[in-house]
Motif scaffolding. Sequence first.
Motif, short mmCIF file in Angstrom:
data_model
loop_
_atom_site.label_atom_id
_atom_site.label_comp_id
_atom_site.label_asym_id
_atom_site.label_seq_id
_atom_site.Cartn_x
_atom_site.Cartn_y
_atom_site.Cartn_z
N VAL A 134 30.56 37.98 39.91
CA VAL A 134 30.27 39.37 40.31
C VAL A 134 31.60 40.11 40.47
CG1 VAL A 134 29.34 40.84 42.11
CG2 VAL A 134 28.09 38.80 41.40
N PRO A 135 31.86 41.16 39.68
CA PRO A 135 33.18 41.81 39.75
C PRO A 135 33.38 42.69 40.97
CG PRO A 135 31.80 42.93 38.16
CD PRO A 135 31.01 41.74 38.62
N GLU A 136 32.32 43.31 41.47
CA GLU A 136 32.44 44.22 42.61
C GLU A 136 31.28 43.96 43.56
OE1 GLU A 136 32.84 48.24 41.39
OE2 GLU A 136 34.11 47.74 39.68
N TYR A 137 31.55 44.10 44.83
CA TYR A 137 30.51 43.83 45.81
C TYR A 137 30.82 44.56 47.11
CZ TYR A 137 33.85 40.60 47.96
OH TYR A 137 34.96 40.07 48.55
N ARG A 281 22.06 35.47 37.88
CA ARG A 281 22.04 34.05 37.52
C ARG A 281 23.15 33.73 36.51
NH1 ARG A 281 16.81 32.31 35.13
NH2 ARG A 281 17.59 30.21 35.62
N GLN A 282 23.39 34.65 35.58
CA GLN A 282 24.48 34.44 34.62
C GLN A 282 25.83 34.46 35.32
OE1 GLN A 282 23.92 37.55 31.76
NE2 GLN A 282 21.95 36.77 31.04
N ALA A 283 25.98 35.33 36.32
CA ALA A 283 27.25 35.42 37.04
C ALA A 283 27.53 34.17 37.84
CB ALA A 283 27.24 36.65 37.96
N ALA A 284 26.47 33.45 38.22
CA ALA A 284 26.68 32.23 39.01
C ALA A 284 27.43 31.18 38.23
CB ALA A 284 25.34 31.69 39.48
N GLY A 285 27.32 31.21 36.92
CA GLY A 285 28.02 30.22 36.11
C GLY A 285 29.26 30.74 35.44
N ALA A 286 29.63 32.00 35.72
CA ALA A 286 30.80 32.60 35.09
C ALA A 286 32.04 32.35 35.93
CB ALA A 286 30.58 34.11 34.90
N ALA A 287 33.19 32.42 35.26
CA ALA A 287 34.45 32.29 35.97
C ALA A 287 34.71 33.55 36.78
CB ALA A 287 35.59 32.04 34.98
N GLY A 288 35.08 33.41 38.03
CA GLY A 288 35.25 34.56 38.90
C GLY A 288 36.69 35.04 38.96
N THR A 289 36.86 36.36 39.05
CA THR A 289 38.17 36.96 39.22
C THR A 289 38.32 37.60 40.59
OG1 THR A 289 37.37 39.01 38.24
CG2 THR A 289 38.38 37.42 36.75
N VAL A 290 37.23 37.69 41.35
CA VAL A 290 37.26 38.32 42.66
C VAL A 290 37.41 37.24 43.73
CG1 VAL A 290 36.00 39.75 44.30
CG2 VAL A 290 35.83 40.22 41.87
N ARG A 304 34.71 45.48 47.77
CA ARG A 304 35.73 45.24 46.75
C ARG A 304 35.35 46.04 45.50
NH1 ARG A 304 40.69 43.07 45.39
NH2 ARG A 304 40.36 41.49 46.99
N GLY A 305 36.27 46.96 45.09
CA GLY A 305 36.02 47.77 43.90
C GLY A 305 35.19 49.00 44.22
N ILE A 306 35.36 50.06 43.45
CA ILE A 306 34.60 51.28 43.71
C ILE A 306 33.98 51.89 42.47
CG2 ILE A 306 36.03 51.89 45.69
CD1 ILE A 306 37.19 54.13 43.84
N ALA A 335 37.30 47.60 32.27
CA ALA A 335 38.62 46.99 32.27
C ALA A 335 39.61 47.75 33.15
CB ALA A 335 39.15 46.91 30.83
N ASP A 336 39.17 48.74 33.90
CA ASP A 336 40.06 49.53 34.74
C ASP A 336 40.50 48.69 35.93
OD1 ASP A 336 41.35 51.32 36.40
OD2 ASP A 336 40.08 52.99 35.79
N PRO A 337 41.74 48.20 35.97
CA PRO A 337 42.15 47.31 37.07
C PRO A 337 42.32 48.03 38.38
CG PRO A 337 44.02 47.78 35.66
CD PRO A 337 42.83 48.44 35.02
N ALA A 338 42.62 49.34 38.34
CA ALA A 338 42.90 50.06 39.58
C ALA A 338 41.68 50.08 40.49
CB ALA A 338 43.33 51.50 39.26
N LEU A 339 40.50 50.29 39.90
CA LEU A 339 39.30 50.37 40.72
C LEU A 339 38.95 49.00 41.29
CD1 LEU A 339 37.06 52.76 38.61
CD2 LEU A 339 38.76 53.29 40.35
N ALA A 340 39.16 47.93 40.52
CA ALA A 340 38.82 46.60 41.00
C ALA A 340 39.71 46.17 42.15
CB ALA A 340 38.92 45.60 39.86
#
Length: 410
Positions: A134-137, A281-290, A304-306, A335-340
């Motif tokens: 999950v990229p943002e939460y 469910r797909q995110a549960a098996g993905a590599a996380g960056t957060v 985290r993230g806006i 792909a905007d890193p500033a928001l993340a």
Amino acid sequence: AGLPAERPGPAGVGEPVLSFRIDTRFLENLASLGAAKAGEYLSGPAGPAAAGAAPQDLGRMFFRDIPKEKIEAFLLGFGIQDWQSVMGTLRRDGERYGVEVDARVRPQAHLVQQYLRELAARPLQAPLRLPAGVPEYGAYRLDLPLLYRLVADHARDTLGPKGAALSAGIELACQLKLGLSFRDQLLPMLGAEYGFAAWPGTAPADRVGFFIPNDPALLATCLQALGKAGLVRVEETRLEDAAVYALSGVTAEAEPLRLHLMLKDGVVYVAPVREALDRVRQAAGAAGTVPRESPGGGCIHVTRGISWFESAAGTAAGLAGRAPAGEVPPTAGPADPALAEAWQKTMATPEGLRFEASIPRAALAAWKRSLDRLKPLPVSSPEPVPEKAAPPAAGPSPKKQADAAGSAHP
């Protein structure tokens, strides 16, 4: 840049740009005056009970025969008047802004202080329980079982037998309508932590809400009770790693309300479309960056993230007619890193609340673009109203014309 407990907040970063202090002692006078006025109103005579009685009439019927002093003690016991001051600082460090705000409360034995002490002793679990992909939460602690217990105990202690009867009446109504205990089943099912998970975009599958029950087994019990009471239709699907429930309205509408819930790893995810749950469910098996470390004890909110905010604002702009329907793309790409890198958190302590945030300048610009979408549409100038033509000048009457003709020809 994670949010571990030992990490210094933005207080020590950058030069101060703005500082402020708000003295909230006026709340003491305001709360005392409001409690006195409410006590006079609620303790006054109430009309006879009626099926269509207004809420204020029901309130007066409940507080009838309770002395005004007890009503004031009940209202002041929440502790709104105990907030002392709010202090804030805005700092800038290159392309990043740091915000910190402190709200202090007096050390009284009122409800707000009891609630803060309980929250300060418990760490927020949601950042550790969400899928790594999950990229943002955002996660928030609102302990409904604790709040209900504190308010019920406070009503009993200040209002006497009638205060105790209030919680007993709520419990009885829930038992009769749903066959559930409001205090021991319904509230623990809702739990104490809520939030959202989001992906950049405006589609319904790009965001999902969640809550963490105190006892995950209560979800099926409560949903079955709601279905048995005829309030919703419940369809259950068992998957290998989760249980999915589809809720739909029981009224014969053209587009009945439909909601999808999924219980996975002790977290209940809620979304209007099934695709959003599949994405979790797909995110549960993905590599996380957060980062998924705990933000520390006493944390009651972390975001985290806006870019989710941008998407929500753009969708709201479309719904409000501020943009053509279907043409509200997010202003920031995935792909905007500033928001993340933007994050916020709120800490609860026995002394009050502390809010901290780290916001890149690019994120503030994105916020502004989102808010610009919500500006009212320009009002077109009304069409000029044509002036009424002046009535023709009145000529001489027929009699005067005849007299004039007679005088001209004797």
